[in-house]
Design an enzyme around this catalytic site. Structure first.
Site: not given
Length: 686
Positions: A125, A216
């Site tokens: 993250e 991602d």
């Protein structure tokens, strides 16, 4: 001279520990497989890839043919494998020793399977704190990638970010590359020509600049609408063709290859940060609203471009303050970690630490537009692995521990038997914060509180259509009428809380907001005493309220798979007292509408998602996970039960999530002066 710029594409592929096989399989078919298949056919286009360890293990087991393709791409130098924490932990919130060990574990796996020694790492993250330099460097890593927002916040401009810098902590060095937010929103959503135009804008004649997109992998096929656009409509084919057509302008490159060719731009010290959206999500709802107003004001006044670098939002660790349940899991992880570290048996310690590592997986500890904390199966997986770690240790005795477990300034009591763990809070009315059935490594009371979220205000204008947008910009709903189940709790959803009602309650009112019906609810500090012998342990909580004394005892046994809870109410006033008394337990067995998961009340079966009012002396829960819970009451009660459901955001929009079932046991208690009312409830778990 001809202008040029390097371009590096990084793909981050990850699945949470505990995610369902069918969910991972869908991600594989829609994203991981077609993306690698595409680049396999373009051996002259280098890419960086990061797979979390949990996903690699799953791929190795379920799709060995995919593994073979990755090996070929690694051997021909097309793929640069990027490391990270094996089970994708948020590094700042795990012990320092584990920071290094988790990274080394993935380093070793990549070397063993693909023959590469990773030089870079993906930061889960992109949660950055300055002290991480030391531990990442100790793990043998030479560079990390973080968001360009980190760099903007220290005053750098966009033109300064087409290269890499060196960070330092106590003499340890670590290179850092900025991930372009501009490219994150262009790829794969905008016409590929826009990316070429953007790269051309910052190209230079000295061939030293690099633009990085590292994001991602799921956005290439799994995110809503992207499979159609990226593959069926040919976005990716067009994108790579455009890069190749402009080979004099754009040179695709792996990150470590670039580092070997080009020197760092200088030294830098980055503040704590993550990507911009994360720093919004971590704020409390009112603060999020204020931040939105500030951003809108700056944009309206054409000041956003100038001042946005200094509009930061919050700090990731504050998720542990925003959500008690997140903090509880993290503190349990630290508690279990300490117990494992204290084990004198190295073989046991190694096995237990593998479970702890899995219990550090980040996904269940936070919430944004991804389900995260709101997904019960992810929280369940965290507890499962942490309880399994405990089960490796000596568990034949009953014991208790008193300390400030959750770091809120008040002591908690942890009671452990061979069958159960009970986490008790004297400061929260002697309630149960956690009840583990150790035989199945399952937390029975893993329930999430219904809270206000900033995005709930968007429910009034959701739509079923949001094509062509990043998931950060979509407001859709998976079903209509979600606003009709949007209720908030005024206390954390713990168990064995007591309530005095003005009159016999109405089920619908309990479901919406039980606090409106309560004359008293006992969430303050209770006195307590603990009695222990070799066969059992008893924790007694007591307090005096409005002329009566309330006592509550929990009794755990060394060799019994049940827990006794005893209530006593004594009239200590000088007049008779009549009470509408209730106690509540909140349980989560995960599958609200599955036929193998149900309440058995009398001879009737009810789904876990059902509402009901019944007179009971006992009730049972059966579950498809092999756990049966039976509650036996020696005094008949009116049982009020309802599902605890939240409305939260996921990648696919607003959704209803079953968080558990509330069961309130109601009694009319008449107490002459000096008399005592008593009831014993036995919970069998098997």
């Amino acid at each position: 001279m001809t202008k040029s710029i390097y371009f590096s594409l990084g793909i981050h592929n990850h699945q949470p520990v505990g995610n369902f096989d069918f969910v991972i399989e869908r991600a594989y078919e829609m994203s991981y497989k077609p993306l690698i298949n595409f680049f396999f056919k373009h051996p002259d286009f280098p890419i960086n890839v990061h797979f979390s360890g949990f996903l690699l293990l799953w791929l190795e087991k379920n799709h060995p043919e995919y593994f073979e393709k990755l090996k070929i791409m690694a051997e021909r130098g097309q793929i640069e494998f990027v490391s990270g924490g094996f089970y994708e932990p948020i590094l700042p919130i795990i012990p320092d020793k584990d920071k290094v060990q988790q990274i080394k574990k993935l380093n070793k796996y990549i070397y063993d399977k693909f023959g590469q020694t990773p030089k870079g790492m993906w930061l889960a993250e992109r949660v950055w704190e300055p002290h991480l330099v030391k531990y990442i460097a100790e793990a043998g890593i030479e560079y990390v990638v973080v968001d360009d927002a980190h760099f903007f916040s220290v005053g750098l401009k966009e033109e300064d970010l087409f290269g890499y810098y060196l960070m330092e902590e106590q003499g340890y060095k670590l290179a850092v590359f900025p991930i372009s937010m501009k490219l994150r929103y262009l790829i794969p959503f905008a016409d590929p020509e826009e990316t070429i135009t953007y790269l051309d804008k910052f190209a230079s004649e000295d061939k030293s600049k690099i633009a990085l997109l590292f994001d991602d992998g799921e956005k290439f096929g799994l995110w809503p609408d992207t499979y159609r656009t990226v593959y069926e409509e040919g976005w990716l084919e067009t994108f790579v063709s455009k890069i190749k057509e402009n080979f004099l302008l754009v040179t695709p490159v792996n990150l470590y290859t670039y580092m070997q060719r080009v020197k760092p731009k200088g030294r830098i010290y980055l503040p704590t940060a993550s990507y911009r959206e994360m720093m919004e999500w971590v704020l409390f709802p009112e603060a999020q609203k204020e931040l939105e107003e500030l951003v809108e004001k700056l944009k309206t006044e054409n000041l956003w471009d100038k001042f946005s670098p200094y509009v930061k939002g919050g700090f990731w660790r504050n998720f542990l303050a925003k959500y008690d349940e997140s903090n509880h899991m993290q503190k349990k992880m630290l508690y279990v970690w300490k117990k494992v570290q204290d084990s004198p048996n190295e073989e046991v310690k190694e096995k237990a630490m593998e479970e702890v590592f899995q219990g550090q997986a980040n996904d269940a500890y936070w919430h944004g537009i991804f389900g995260g904390l709101y997904l019960p199966h992810l929280r369940t997986a965290i507890y499962e692995h942490l309880i399994k770690a405990e089960n490796y240790l000596e568990n034949s005795e009953i014991r208790f521990n008193i300390f400030d477990f959750d770091c809120d300034g008040n002591d908690e009591i942890i009671v452990e038997s061979p069958f159960f763990n009970l986490y008790l809070s004297p400061n929260h009315g002697g309630s149960v914060l956690e009840w583990d059935f150790k035989t199945k490594a399952f937390n029975l009371t893993n329930v999430l509180t219904r809270r206000k979220e900033a995005y709930h205000s968007k429910l009034s204008y959701v739509t079923s259509e949001a094509q062509g947008k990043s998931i950060h910009e979509r407001w859709t709903a998976k079903e209509e009428g979600l606003e009709n189940i949007l209720f908030y709790d005024n206390h954390r959803r713990v168990s064995f809380t007591e309530k005095i009602f003005e009159s016999e309650p109405v089920l619908e009112d309990l479901w919406k907001d039980s606090s409106r019906l309560e004359v008293d609810s006992f969430y303050e500090n209770y006195d307590y005493e603990i009695n222990k012998d070799e066969n059992k342990i008893r924790v007694l909580f007591s307090g005096v309220f409005r002329g009566f004394e309330l006592c509550k005892s929990y009794i755990l046994y060394k060799d019994k798979s049940f827990v006794d809870v005893v209530y006593e109410i004594k009239n200590v006033s000088e007049t008779p007292i009549s009470l509408n008394f209730g106690w509540e337990i909140n349980l989560n067995f995960l599958a609200p509408n599955h036929p193998d998961y149900y309440f058995l009340i009398g001879d009737q079966k009810y789904p876990l998602s059902s509402f009901g009012i019944e007179k009971v002396n006992n009730w049972k829960i059966f579950s498809g996970i092999g756990i049966e819970l039976e509650c036996v009451l020696d005094v008949e009660a009116s049982l009020y039960r309802y599902p605890i459901e939240t409305v939260s955001l996921s990648e696919e929009g607003f959704e209803r999530v079953y968080q558990g079932s509330a069961l309130i046991h109601f009694y009319k208690v008449d107490l002459p002066v000096g008399s005592t009312w008593r009831t014993t409830i036995r919970f069998w778990v098997k």
